[in-house]
Design a protein around this motif. Structure first.
Motif, PDB file in Angstrom:
ATOM      1  N   GLN A 261      21.308-152.349  10.220  1.00 17.86           N
ATOM      2  CA  GLN A 261      22.733-152.636  10.047  1.00 17.86           C
ATOM      3  C   GLN A 261      23.388-152.917  11.392  1.00 17.86           C
ATOM      4  O   GLN A 261      24.267-153.785  11.502  1.00 17.86           O
ATOM      5  N   SER A 264      22.800-156.413  12.300  1.00 14.43           N
ATOM      6  CA  SER A 264      23.717-157.245  11.534  1.00 14.43           C
ATOM      7  C   SER A 264      25.124-157.219  12.131  1.00 14.43           C
ATOM      8  O   SER A 264      25.834-158.238  12.140  1.00 14.43           O
ATOM      9  N   LYS A 312      19.814-161.658  14.437  1.00 11.22           N
ATOM     10  CA  LYS A 312      20.929-162.110  13.606  1.00 11.22           C
ATOM     11  C   LYS A 312      20.544-163.256  12.679  1.00 11.22           C
ATOM     12  O   LYS A 312      21.192-163.467  11.650  1.00 11.22           O
ATOM     13  N   ALA A 316      19.766-160.788   7.444  1.00 10.49           N
ATOM     14  CA  ALA A 316      20.315-160.754   6.081  1.00 10.49           C
ATOM     15  C   ALA A 316      19.201-160.676   5.040  1.00 10.49           C
ATOM     16  O   ALA A 316      19.352-160.016   4.002  1.00 10.49           O
ATOM     17  N   LEU A 319      17.384-156.890   5.731  1.00  7.17           N
ATOM     18  CA  LEU A 319      18.193-155.677   5.559  1.00  7.17           C
ATOM     19  C   LEU A 319      17.969-154.978   4.215  1.00  7.17           C
ATOM     20  O   LEU A 319      17.812-153.747   4.193  1.00  7.17           O
TER      21      LEU A 319
END
Length: 327
Positions: A261, A264, A312, A316, A319
């Motif tokens: 997280q 992210s 990055k 997504a 995660l």
């Protein structure tokens, strides 16, 4: 009547064919959970799975999850044990030998301390597979196969990435003294970013890690990157950077849900993932296949599970998998 007889014969052939297809492969399962896999112990094999886990380190949750899933899939009885103390880990290996398990999967983080116990296993004709640590030593110790990341390569790639981002003075945090894997990571970073210096911390105490790192950042303002060698230490580094009002960027080895997280959210620049779930899964599966069929995975070479970069651009996708300990 002849028509009816022909129809009955055709049905019989189909049924017999279906029965033949279902009789091979894995042992039949008695698992009624609907999740697949064999009943524990249905293969008849017992595998000792031994690590140098420090209690509370979330990295090992993923290793253990992979091993447990493999034991379920293959019908293996799994005996998990751990101790971060090298002498005590060697004793765990010796205990597995004495209990006459079918196979042993173990980390080889401190090869010199574990060599005698591994030799005892091979002398007893118990196959040993190494994983996670000891990529350069597993063969000379007598282990048949190895599953893990090339830590020197991983460190070199991390150092290259930091150099390309303009980093000149990284601080590499080693959280367990004597670990060949951790030392190889920092040596790799330094090989491609010569300004790297190491800092030894007590990885079993998060507060101590934060305080030690905060003091170092306050003392040396030239530190522009921090490389932690475990996800929990990356969380500690975030706290230390904030407390020291430092501008240092953070990279880490390995993942947990919180660190993922933070990637992210931009608090961690990237992670070098060695896919611990795969290490645990393959260590158990390879022993099962060796015991059942004599299979040898890797052709005499280590099977690499990393390095795999998480940043990055792909966080997504990754995660969600961190939430169930599979990534």
């Amino acid at each position: 009547m002849r028509k009816s007889f022909r129809m009955l014969a055709a049905v019989s052939v189909v049924v017999l064919g279906a029965a033949a297809c279902s009789s091979g492969g894995k042992e039949k399962t008695t698992d009624s959970s609907g999740g697949g896999g064999n009943a524990a112990g249905s293969s008849g094999y017992t595998i000792a799975f031994i690590t140098h886990e420090t209690p509370g380190d979330t990295f090992w949750d993923k290793v253990k999850a992979g091993a447990q899933q493999a034991s379920k899939d293959e019908g293996v009885t799994l005996k998990y044990s751990n101790d971060p103390d090298a002498t005590k880990q060697a004793q765990l290996i010796q205990s597995a030998v004495d209990s006459k398990v079918s196979g042993i999967a173990t980390t080889l983080v401190t090869p010199d301390a574990l060599a005698g116990a591994v030799k005892a296993a091979t002398a007893a004709k118990i196959p040993v597979v190494g994983f996670n640590s000891g990529i350069d030593q597993y063969q000379q110790m007598g282990a048949l196969m190895y599953f893990g990341s090339d830590e020197s390569l991983a460190g070199q790639q991390a150092g290259t990435r930091i150099t390309q981002a303009g980093g000149k003075h990284p601080l590499c945090i080693i959280q367990q003294a004597g670990s060949v894997a951790l030392e190889a990571r920092c040596a790799g970073v330094k090989a491609t970013n010569p300004g790297t210096v190491n800092l030894q911390v007590n990885g079993a105490d998060d507060s101590a890690v934060t305080n030690t790192l905060q003091a170092k950042l306050a003392q040396d303002k030239s530190i522009d990157w921090i490389v932690t060698l475990g996800a929990p230490q990356a969380i500690d580094a975030i706290k230390a950077v904030s407390a020291a009002n430092s501008q240092a960027k953070i990279a880490t080895f390995d993942l947990n849900q919180e660190a993922a997280q933070d990637i992210s959210d931009g608090k961690i620049q990237f992670s070098i993932d060695q896919q611990p779930y795969v290490q645990g899964y393959m260590a158990v599966t390879s022993l099962y296949l060796y015991l059942k069929n004599g299979n040898d995975i890797g052709g005499g070479k280590p099977v690499l599970t990393g390095p795999s970069f998480v940043d990055k651009d792909n966080i997504a996708k990754i995660l969600p998998f961190t939430k169930n300990n599979t990534r």
